[in-house]
Design an enzyme around this catalytic site. Structure first.
Site: not given
Ligand code: NDP
Length: 311
Positions: A227, A275
């Site tokens: 993001r 995006h």
């Molecule tokens: P998930 O919810 O499966 O994973 C999110 C990951 O981020 C987890 O490993 C989580 O840690 C980690 N995380 C969250 N907060 C923190 C923090 N404060 N510090 C460290 N690590 C953190 O999401 P997805 O993998 O499915 O998607 C990730 C993001 O990708 C989406 O939220 C979206 O914003 C973006 N996206 C972008 C797209 C594009 O076209 N550019 C398309 C699809 C998604 P933990 O495992 O410990 O919970």
């Protein structure tokens, strides 16, 4: 009980396209498009891609907001949504694999100096450059969720060294795992590529600022497919100008579409894509229909978002 589709991103998908697909999976469902919503009291499930503050309040009997995609920050930020309304997202390997391909393409073009060769071509300059070796290159992945793990595995399969960072600690085969803010500087200092696949939450907002960029190697490349609000864009431009990092490849920005006035457009150290890294929904379309059926039967839903954590 009805499902209303109000995607608001017709350059990607129209309400009618999604409606046709959902009806082919669930022909007897009361599935409507935003152009003809009928009686708003009937709407219990709202399907959005873009979401605007206050939108949920139009539907007095709303029980579920289904995001078409993974990022739910605009929904979470709307404090007017009643606690009783649940939020679900999509989780699909298809866009995750597409994002992995995007990241591999971005990294390989840097490993093989494509940008520099292109510049040389413009001046008819023949200048061989040694490619960087994958096995000596560390790719750091921020966010080890569904997408981050798939990206990590694709880099491992291409013989890169891979490290990852998440909120809670993890163990992934072949990946050096780090977690929590304390461990981030140590990790950034080693990275040849930093790839962010983090969600937008209060904790990740503006995380990549002057300080973080100064922790990176001057030769490092920063790639953001998570993001845009992760990055302080002014600090990024300054870091590139000062040589604190070598290049940034951005698929997501603070404001989208990126305003024409943004210096990012014209900066030689920045590559921008609009995006597009994850595009197709794949089988996730079935999960939208399944959640509608589960809502009708008052069963637990697929891919519920934790509204407290924000992802
Ligand atoms: P998930 O919810 O499966 O994973 C999110 C990951 O981020 C987890 O490993 C989580 O840690 C980690 N995380 C969250 N907060 C923190 C923090 N404060 N510090 C460290 N690590 C953190 O999401 P997805 O993998 O499915 O998607 C990730 C993001 O990708 C989406 O939220 C979206 O914003 C973006 N996206 C972008 C797209 C594009 O076209 N550019 C398309 C699809 C998604 P933990 O495992 O410990 O919970």
């Amino acid at each position: 009980m009805a499902l209303l589709i109000d995607i608001k991103q017709s350059d990607w998908m129209t309400d009618e396209q999604l409606c046709d697909e959902l009806l082919s999976i669930y022909p007897s469902g009361d599935i409507r498009c935003s152009q003809s919503p009928g009686n708003l009291d009937d709407i219990e499930m709202l399907v959005v891609s873009l979401y605007f503050e206050g939108e949920a309040l139009r539907y007095p009997n709303l029980k579920l907001i289904q995001k078409v995609g993974a990022g739910v920050e605009s929904i979470i930020a709307d404090l007017s949504i009643p606690e009783s309304v649940q939020v679900t997202r999509l989780r699909s390997d298809v866009p995750a694999v597409e994002m992995a391909e995007y990241c591999l393409a971005a990294v390989f073009q840097e490993q093989r100096h494509f940008r520099l060769h292109r510049d040389n071509q413009l001046t008819a300059t023949w200048q061989p450059m040694e490619p960087k070796e994958s096995s000596k290159t560390l790719v750091v992945i921020l966010g080890l969720g569904l997408i981050g793990c798939i990206v990590a595995n694709r880099f491992l399969a291409n013989q890169f060294k891979v490290a990852g960072w998440s909120r809670s600690s993890k163990q992934l085969e072949g990946v050096q795992c780090y977690s929590g803010m304390d461990q981030l500087p140590e990790l950034l200092a080693q990275a040849d590529y930093v790839i962010s696949i983090l969600p937008s939450t209060p904790e990740t907002l503006g995380l990549f600022d002057r300080r973080r960029f100064s922790e990176m190697k001057p030769s490092a490349v920063f790639i953001n497919v998570g993001r845009g609000d992760l990055v302080n864009e002014g600090d990024l431009v300054q870091a590139l100008d000062n040589g604190a990092l070598s290049h940034a490849i951005l698929d997501v920005m603070q404001v989208e579409p990126l305003p024409k006035s943004s210096p990012l457009w014209r900066h030689a150290g920045v590559t921008i894509t609009p995006h597009v890294s994850g595009w197709h929904l794949g089988d996730a379309i079935y999960d939208i229909a399944e959640n509608f059926k589960r809502l009708e039967r008052r069963q637990s839903l697929l891919h519920l978002v934790n509204r407290q954590l924000g992802y």
